[in-house]
Design an enzyme around this catalytic site. Structure first.
Site, mmCIF file in Angstrom:
data_model
loop_
_atom_site.group_PDB
_atom_site.id
_atom_site.type_symbol
_atom_site.label_atom_id
_atom_site.label_comp_id
_atom_site.label_asym_id
_atom_site.label_seq_id
_atom_site.Cartn_x
_atom_site.Cartn_y
_atom_site.Cartn_z
ATOM 1 C CD GLU A 13 -91.542 32.698 31.564
ATOM 2 O OE1 GLU A 13 -90.426 32.959 31.122
ATOM 3 O OE2 GLU A 13 -92.138 33.429 32.397
ATOM 4 C CD GLU A 55 -88.507 35.797 37.252
ATOM 5 O OE1 GLU A 55 -88.345 35.878 36.023
ATOM 6 O OE2 GLU A 55 -89.636 35.728 37.783
#
Length: 895
Positions: free
Chosen positions: A473, A751
């Site tokens: 990502e 996260e």
């Protein structure tokens, strides 16, 4: 009393002024207070001297401004150098300060016609990726005259490293960085005079790798060749000789250069680098051995940009702390810190053909390397031996997010060169921003929380502000930055980097017919995977980030430049319903990663996404009204102000009960309403605050918010008069909480609140990173409420100092390098209820101080260290109790 001393001037938002891409760079200077500096010193006028060639120009202005004052002289030209110094007048006697030291500003190549170079690539086009890095080389002879000045202007389609006569040019990594290549391409400028030999043969050699330009980017395997499928070099070396009669000597890329395959077989962002030492040409940087010809290609019709952002550099070296043998027999090195960068092998000798593989991961799971969160990213580097000693090797064109490195093919038992803690080192890489803010307090775990957020920012500010640095990502998600930008702009000086990033945002946004911003900038998301549609919170960065930068740095030009982006998004991008709030048929990411959301459904939030979107829409409409007024756009200001009032009224009708409670009745909904001032009636706002306090106690002080609510909940509680509940949430240690990851050994922000479960296993969700700064946005509250400092007006000319102690924290220390100088604020509780504050305010600014326990405010100027005292019981109301059924006893789990 002597006046303060102005520091060397700086130019625009550029880190050095060298190679700047602006003809009339604005000038700023900070002040250093001397012992006995005049109290409350404010500037009344300034002098600027500009030396251009053999002439000196002097300018005097009656102005209190010392930040981004206009360039006083004629515009600079490409390559032109000027020297600048300043002095100020001020104080009661309006006496002048000393002159600052001289600063030098030098323009880069300002116009496309300044470039004589041609883009070159290898003779044979590679048919598929990954593309093998290519080396380019040119040998030339300089005239027999002393080199007076030499500049290398260089960029690439890919990332590059240049050498002159075998010496590395500069210390930049991953240059020229990642931009929206279809629109903007950075170039770098290097002073290379010391590397050249006059009257002799010289060799310039450059290696180019995929970087972000041609590599695989995105989810589910990603896409390759998003920007192009050929690596290319574009460079121009210009040398001015000392003797008269010599015109500038130029070496520019063209078909006379040679090329050759690199000994690096592949180098990718996600998968890492493979280097085969058997294919190395040890003298490739200097040899004149014949290589293949090159091929000229057209450089894309993109804007060549001299960036304001500092380059990516290696800023720290971290040594491993332990060698671990896993249950399966693997060798893993623990570096003790989750970081971003690369591993350097100091020395190893292996037989020819022997392979050493370095596999990177952030955590261990079941005492083995935890690679599942990487998804399909390999994140591994490999070196194949040529049979002789390998010294000082590191991958050149990739980076990884890791704490642990599994080493295959090399063990502590090796006879020739056993693996030890001294064999390898981790090099920390990030955009080399200037550190500006520091915070500490009496609570070690709160300090660790702040340190973890700092490490996460370092790891994710690498060329662009990314969401995560380890998996497949590493994209510039707008929502993550929107919530973290106030914290980022305290920790580091960000306007150069984030201002450059905003130029990519506006370029890509306005290319869309409805001016919808991309969710990631630069945008590499495949439309078939995620079609473009507007998203509140994420797209709202178009207005919120320029405003945040304006508040931090007072630069109105950031607002002016981004204004078309703001009005484009608000007028055309927002998808509205009949009431001109958001169309509620549109999916909203909303309070993304609510802790109750299932691992495989991160958007399944307790708070309705449309409510979150509507709250943000009211807020940003009000911001745009203020911005329009600041920019002198009076008609637009009136229009957006009227629209703000109408939308606010509709929001109240739609979501707020007559008592002030929110229809959503969640912590996020209530917090947004409080922080965004969505109530008109103070009694309603107070009721919402009390309801929020009740929900926090029912939740036993665990975090119950996601991306939208987490950055604001402690601010909302404090604003509503419940600051002890904010401290109680801060100090909660059970999951989900800010302290839970720290209890689990986290060294960065996760996260998910439970990226690692209590049993040491990794959260099964696909989106599980251990380095995401968004949920670390709590540190903005640490700076503002615990530390007690925030800007009272844009640019920190006027400062608000209003610490509010609570919890078990008995002291705090915050330092911030404001645009005017160094601000220091320290407080502690003594003798139970005596609050002592020590404050240093920089010259040419002032602070409004509000002490806890004392009515009114005190204005403090630059008068050295000031001590203020009040009486305040910081333990009143501590610890607050959770609301639980009477048959249960709530357990205190704060730290």
């Amino acid at each position: 009393m002597p006046p303060p001393i102005p520091a060397s001037p700086t130019f625009e938002q550029h880190p050095t002024g060298f190679g700047i891409g602006c003809q009339s760079p604005r000038i700023s200077w900070r002040f250093s207070a001397t012992e006995g500096t005049a109290s409350d010193w404010l500037q009344s006028a300034y002098d600027i001297e500009v030396v251009r060639g053999d002439r000196t120009e002097s300018y005097h202005e009656k102005s209190s401004e010392s930040i981004l004052v206009p360039w006083p002289s004629e515009p600079l030209q490409s390559r032109e150098i000027a020297r600048v110094r300043v002095r100020s007048y001020g104080g009661q006697d309006n006496a002048p300060t000393q002159w600052s030291a001289w600063s030098t500003v030098e323009c880069g190549l300002l116009h496309r016609e300044d470039w004589k170079a041609r883009a070159i690539t290898s003779l044979v086009k590679q048919k598929e990726g990954p593309l093998r890095p290519t080396r380019f080389r040119k040998t030339f002879t300089l005239p027999a005259s002393t080199v007076r000045r030499a500049r290398l202007y260089i960029t690439s389609l890919g990332v590059f490293q240049a050498y002159i006569n075998g010496e590395r040019v500069g210390d930049h990594c991953m240059a020229p960085g990642w931009t929206s290549y279809h629109h903007r391409l950075n170039y770098e400028v290097f002073d290379v005079g010391s590397l050249l030999k006059d009257g002799e043969d010289n060799t310039i050699a450059v290696e180019v790798s995929e970087g972000w330009y041609a590599t695989r980017l995105g989810f589910h395997g990603g896409r390759r060749f998003i920007y192009g499928d050929e690596l290319a070099l574009f460079a121009q070396l210009e040398v001015d000789m000392e003797e008269d009669g010599h015109s500038p000597f130029m070496v520019a890329t063209d078909s006379t250069w040679e090329s050759h395959e690199s000994a690096i077989i592949r180098s990718e962002i996600y998968d890492g680098e493979l280097y085969d030492a058997r294919e190395e040409q040890d003298d490739w940087k200097t040899s004149t051995t014949s290589w293949e010809p090159t091929r000229e290609i057209e450089l894309p019709q993109t804007q060549l940009v001299a960036p304001n952002a500092p380059p990516v550099r290696v800023t720290e070296v971290v040594n491993p702390i332990e060698i671990i043998r896993t249950p399966s027999g693997k060798i893993v090195l623990d570096f003790g810190q989750n970081l971003v960068g690369r591993v350097r092998i100091r020395s190893v000798k292996k037989p020819a053909g022997h392979s050493i593989v370095l596999r990177h991961a952030e955590v261990l799971e079941d005492k083995e390397l935890g690679t599942r969160p990487l998804r399909v990213a390999k994140a591994q580097d490999e070196i194949i031996s040529a049979g002789h000693e390998i010294r000082d090797w590191a991958p050149g064109y990739t980076f990884h997010g890791f704490r642990y490195v599994q080493v295959d093919g090399w063990s502590p038992e090796d006879a020739d060169t056993p693996l030890t803690l001294q064999s390898l080192a981790a090099e920390v890489m990030h955009t080399d921003l200037e550190r500006t803010g520091w915070f500490s307090c009496s609570h070690p775990m709160v300090n660790k929380l702040h340190e973890n957020a700092w490490w996460s920012m370092r790891g994710n500010f690498l060329s662009v502000p990314t969401d995560c640095p380890q998996r497949d990502e590493r994209l510039g998600w707008t929502g993550d930055l929107q919530v973290f930008a106030p914290s980022a702009s305290f920790l580091y000086r960000t306007p150069g980097m984030l201002g450059d990033w905003l130029q990519d945002l506006i370029t890509e946004q306005l290319a869309h017919p409805k001016a919808i911003p991309p969710l990631v900038v630069p945008n590499v998301i495949d439309e078939s995977f995620w079609p473009t549609f507007p998203q509140a919170v994420w797209d709202d960065i178009t207005i919120i980030l320029p405003w945040t930068l304006y508040q931090s740095y007072g630069d109105v030009e950031i607002l002016r430049r981004q204004y078309p982006s703001m009005i484009g998004y608000l007028d055309r991008g927002v998808q509205r319903g009949p009431d001109r709030l958001w169309d509620d048929t549109l999916f909203q990411l909303g309070d993304w990663l609510d802790p109750t959301a299932p691992p495989d459904q991160p958007g399944n939030s307790r708070t309705d996404g449309t409510l979150v979107a509507d709250a943000y829409l009211v807020y940003i409409t009000g911001l745009l009204a203020r911005i329009s007024s600041i920019l002198g756009e009076s008609t637009a200001a009136s229009h957006y102000e009227a629209d703000y009032r109408a939308l606010k009224s509709r929001f109240q009708t739609k979501y707020i009960s007559p008592e002030g409670l929110l229809v959503g009745d969640t912590q996020t909904a209530l917090s947004l309403a409080i922080v965004f001032d969505l109530h008109d009636d103070p009694k309603q706002a107070a009721a919402a605050g009390n309801r929020l306090a009740r929900l926090v106690r029912i939740a036993k002080f665990q975090v119950s918010t996601g991306f939208a609510g987490t950055p604001v909940i402690t601010h909302a509680l404090t604003k509503a008069g419940h600051h002890q509940l904010a401290y109680r949430m801060l100090q909660e240690s059970s999951c989900p909480s800010w302290m839970y990851p720290i209890r689990m050994g986290a060294t960065t922000i996760w996260e998910r609140w439970d990226s690692m479960l209590a049993d040491g296993s990794i959260n099964p969700g696909e989106m599980t990173s251990f380095n995401h700064y968004a949920l670390g946005s709590i540190i903005n509250w640490l700076h503002k409420t615990v530390g007690g400092v925030s800007p009272l007006e844009p640019g920190w000319r006027k400062i608000l100092v209003q610490p509010l102690p609570g919890g078990t924290i008995t002291s705090a220390d915050v330092v911030y390098e404001t645009p005017y100088g160094r601000l220091e604020c320290r407080w502690e509780i003594r003798d139970g209820d005596r609050f002592w504050l020590e404050l240093v305010v920089p010259p040419n600014s002032s602070a409004t101080v509000v002490l806890p326990g004392r009515e009114g405010e005190t204005v403090v100027g630059s008068e050295g260290k000031v001590t203020l005292v009040s009486t305040f019981d910081s333990r009143k109301g501590w610890p607050p109790k959770a609301l639980v059924p009477p048959m249960f006893e709530a357990e205190d789990t704060f730290v």
